[in-house]
Design an enzyme around this catalytic site. Structure first.
Site, PDB file in Angstrom:
ATOM      1  N   SER A 160     -13.783 -10.678 -21.973  1.00 55.47           N
ATOM      2  CA  SER A 160     -12.365  -9.407 -22.051  1.00 55.47           C
ATOM      3  C   SER A 160     -11.290 -10.175 -22.466  1.00 55.47           C
ATOM      4  O   SER A 160     -10.949 -11.037 -22.461  1.00 55.47           O
ATOM      5  CB  SER A 160     -12.771  -9.469 -20.887  1.00 55.47           C
ATOM      6  OG  SER A 160     -11.208  -8.334 -20.457  1.00 55.47           O
ATOM      7  N   TYR A 193     -11.281 -11.731 -12.138  1.00 52.20           N
ATOM      8  CA  TYR A 193     -11.517 -11.302 -12.691  1.00 52.20           C
ATOM      9  C   TYR A 193     -11.890 -12.012 -13.988  1.00 52.20           C
ATOM     10  O   TYR A 193     -12.832 -11.789 -15.079  1.00 52.20           O
ATOM     11  CB  TYR A 193     -11.458  -9.294 -13.291  1.00 52.20           C
ATOM     12  CG  TYR A 193     -12.303  -8.790 -14.125  1.00 52.20           C
ATOM     13  CD1 TYR A 193     -12.948  -8.455 -14.794  1.00 52.20           C
ATOM     14  CD2 TYR A 193     -10.964  -8.105 -15.329  1.00 52.20           C
ATOM     15  CE1 TYR A 193     -14.301  -8.181 -15.509  1.00 52.20           C
ATOM     16  CE2 TYR A 193     -12.193  -8.426 -16.419  1.00 52.20           C
ATOM     17  CZ  TYR A 193     -13.203  -8.219 -17.222  1.00 52.20           C
ATOM     18  OH  TYR A 193     -13.721  -7.671 -18.183  1.00 52.20           O
ATOM     19  N   LYS A 200     -14.534 -14.295 -16.059  1.00 51.42           N
ATOM     20  CA  LYS A 200     -15.046 -14.211 -17.561  1.00 51.42           C
ATOM     21  C   LYS A 200     -14.516 -15.712 -18.122  1.00 51.42           C
ATOM     22  O   LYS A 200     -15.463 -15.939 -19.442  1.00 51.42           O
ATOM     23  CB  LYS A 200     -14.192 -13.255 -18.211  1.00 51.42           C
ATOM     24  CG  LYS A 200     -14.844 -11.753 -17.799  1.00 51.42           C
ATOM     25  CD  LYS A 200     -16.274 -11.037 -18.439  1.00 51.42           C
ATOM     26  CE  LYS A 200     -16.823  -9.447 -18.038  1.00 51.42           C
ATOM     27  NZ  LYS A 200     -18.373  -9.941 -18.476  1.00 51.42           N
TER      28      LYS A 200
HETATM   29  C1  WQD Z   1      -3.523   0.502 -20.083  1.00 52.08           C
HETATM   30  C2  WQD Z   1      -2.050   0.593 -20.151  1.00 52.08           C
HETATM   31  C3  WQD Z   1      -0.820   0.205 -18.078  1.00 52.08           C
HETATM   32  C4  WQD Z   1      -2.787   3.788 -16.161  1.00 52.08           C
HETATM   33  C5  WQD Z   1      -7.596  -3.762 -18.379  1.00 52.08           C
HETATM   34  C6  WQD Z   1      -7.739  -5.014 -17.867  1.00 52.08           C
HETATM   35  C7  WQD Z   1      -8.929  -5.603 -19.147  1.00 52.08           C
HETATM   36  C8  WQD Z   1      -9.949  -4.143 -19.044  1.00 52.08           C
HETATM   37  C9  WQD Z   1      -9.096  -2.968 -19.726  1.00 52.08           C
HETATM   38  C10 WQD Z   1     -12.119  -5.154 -18.446  1.00 52.08           C
HETATM   39  C11 WQD Z   1      -1.428  -0.633 -19.467  1.00 52.08           C
HETATM   40  C12 WQD Z   1      -0.948   1.561 -18.301  1.00 52.08           C
HETATM   41  C13 WQD Z   1      -2.438   3.106 -17.027  1.00 52.08           C
HETATM   42  C14 WQD Z   1      -1.517   5.258 -15.914  1.00 52.08           C
HETATM   43  C15 WQD Z   1       0.249   3.999 -16.820  1.00 52.08           C
HETATM   44  N1  WQD Z   1     -11.003  -4.323 -18.247  1.00 52.08           N
HETATM   45  N2  WQD Z   1      -1.193   2.955 -17.228  1.00 52.08           N
HETATM   46  N3  WQD Z   1      -0.623   5.161 -16.261  1.00 52.08           N
HETATM   47  O1  WQD Z   1      -4.645  -3.128 -18.176  1.00 52.08           O
HETATM   48  O2  WQD Z   1      -4.401  -2.902 -20.566  1.00 52.08           O
HETATM   49  O3  WQD Z   1      -6.531  -3.430 -18.734  1.00 52.08           O
HETATM   50  O4  WQD Z   1      -8.790  -2.798 -18.167  1.00 52.08           O
HETATM   51  O5  WQD Z   1     -12.493  -5.536 -19.114  1.00 52.08           O
HETATM   52  O6  WQD Z   1      -9.194  -6.983 -18.703  1.00 52.08           O
HETATM   53  O7  WQD Z   1      -6.527  -5.334 -16.947  1.00 52.08           O
HETATM   54  O8  WQD Z   1      -5.702  -1.077 -19.653  1.00 52.08           O
HETATM   55  O9  WQD Z   1      -6.151   1.378 -19.026  1.00 52.08           O
HETATM   56  O10 WQD Z   1      -5.419  -0.124 -16.642  1.00 52.08           O
HETATM   57  O11 WQD Z   1      -3.600   0.467 -18.859  1.00 52.08           O
HETATM   58  O12 WQD Z   1       1.323   4.028 -17.462  1.00 52.08           O
HETATM   59  O13 WQD Z   1      -2.197   5.704 -15.219  1.00 52.08           O
HETATM   60  O14 WQD Z   1      -1.798   2.160 -19.428  1.00 52.08           O
HETATM   61  O15 WQD Z   1       0.074  -0.184 -16.917  1.00 52.08           O
HETATM   62  O16 WQD Z   1       0.195  -0.442 -19.753  1.00 52.08           O
HETATM   63  P1  WQD Z   1      -5.464  -2.721 -18.991  1.00 52.08           P
HETATM   64  P2  WQD Z   1      -5.305   0.319 -17.923  1.00 52.08           P
END
Ligand code: WQD
Length: 320
Positions: free
Chosen positions: A117, A141, A145
């Site tokens: 990841s 997490y 990985k």
């Molecule tokens: C994306 C962006 C949020 C929801 C995570 C893990 C990563 C991988 C993928 C597993 C961010 C913003 C989100 C909302 C928002 N996981 N957001 N409003 O955090 O980049 O990655 O998932 O392997 O390891 O860390 O993904 O989809 O949670 O967020 O503004 O309602 O969307 O702040 O900038 P993230 P995400």
């Protein structure tokens, strides 16, 4: 070759199983169904219900199905949950890979494709993250990985067990509506859920040092993720040495970019509420994807719109 796909009843695993089967590879799925669903397992694959932690079951599965390579996807994958319950993540993801590899070693299985990841990078302070960017994960997490990668690298050096370490960026979309992500833990499904509830989507922070003030990520279609596994598996079959690859598009989209596309696809008003930053969110995480393009000839084919359209088709099917 026969491939064992651990976690093959989950969102990403089921897409990988589909890609391998479509390419003519026999597949066995091992999944404990803790989050996976048996109806996602393609009937053309053999299915064994159980955990990678069950060494006896894994050895039996490798032997009975004549497995020659493993795609290891089974894992816990929620960052927030890993902060609240780190031991769960060290057991499932770290002890899990150790148990699996012990069984592989005992049975002479020496090819592994590993689901890693971008969370291994933590807060990368670069425009494009390449595979040599030092990994300082921010959560159990991400650590679990990275530790999985270390274990595999040492197994390659010590036992000649070759492995392809695939660092996924932000996975989205679905190859078919039935295979869509049922979890509501990432931006796109979280926006769908808000819209369905008649609420405005939330943006976690509008004051980041990015052009529109919202976080930038590299969204990649799950069908492309699956194809990357296929290409990596083929490279191992061809005798290529193990390597570490980013799996992204090399293109950044901000949260507002995603909301704009969701608005176009769903026809809904996606004007958001800008709320507090979420702890631990890096401003920008975008992959450099040259290594896998040059090394394995792979590049992602689907754009953000195709991810949102296919994710929405799956969402609508599950929420008629
Ligand atoms: C994306 C962006 C949020 C929801 C995570 C893990 C990563 C991988 C993928 C597993 C961010 C913003 C989100 C909302 C928002 N996981 N957001 N409003 O955090 O980049 O990655 O998932 O392997 O390891 O860390 O993904 O989809 O949670 O967020 O503004 O309602 O969307 O702040 O900038 P993230 P995400």
């Amino acid at each position: 070759m026969t491939w064992l796909v651990t976690g093959g009843a989950g969102y990403i695993g089921a897409h990988v199983v589909r890609a391998l089967l479509q390419d003519g590879e026999p597949v066995v799925v091992l999944d404990d169904l803790s989050t996976g669903q048996s109806d996602r397992v393609d009937p053309a694959a053999a299915f064994v219900q159980g955990s990678v932690l069950d060494r006896g079951l894994v050895r039996k599965t490798l032997r009975e199905h004549g497995v020659t390579g493993v795609v290891h996807i089974a894992a816990k994958k929620q960052v927030g949950e890993s902060m609240a319950d780190p031991l769960l993540y060290y057991r499932e993801n770290v002890e899990g890979i150790v148990a699996l590899l012990e069984a592989c070693q005992a049975k002479g299985v020496d090819k592994v494709v590993f689901s890693s990841s971008a969370a291994t990078y933590g807060l990368p302070d670069v425009e494009l993250v390449d595979e040599d960017t030092p990994g300082v994960p921010l959560s159990p997490y991400g650590e679990s990985k990275l530790i999985g990668e270390w274990v595999l690298r040492h197994c390659e050096r010590a036992y000649g067990m070759r492995s392809m370490l695939l660092r996924y960026f932000n996975v989205a979309g679905a190859a078919t509506p039935e295979l869509g992500d049922t979890g509501v833990f990432n931006l796109i499904p979280m926006v769908f859920e808000r819209l369905e509830a008649g609420e405005r989507p939330r943006v976690f922070g509008g004051d980041y040092p990015t052009p529109d003030g919202t976080c930038i990520r590299d969204y990649v279609h799950v069908a492309d993720i699956a194809d990357a596994h296929l290409v990596a598996a083929r490279a191992l079959e061809d005798g290529r040495p193990g390597a570490t690859y980013n799996i992204g598009r090399g293109e950044g989209s901000s949260v507002l970019d995603v909301l704009r596309v969701v608005g176009e696809v769903t026809g809904r008003d996606t004007t958001p509420d800008i709320v507090e930053r979420r702890a631990g969110d890096p401003a920008r995480v975008v992959a450099k994807v040259d290594r896998i393009r040059e090394g394995l000839g792979f590049s992602a084919q689907h754009d953000l719109r195709s991810m949102v359209e296919s994710a929405w088709a799956g969402w609508q099917q599950r929420h008629p």
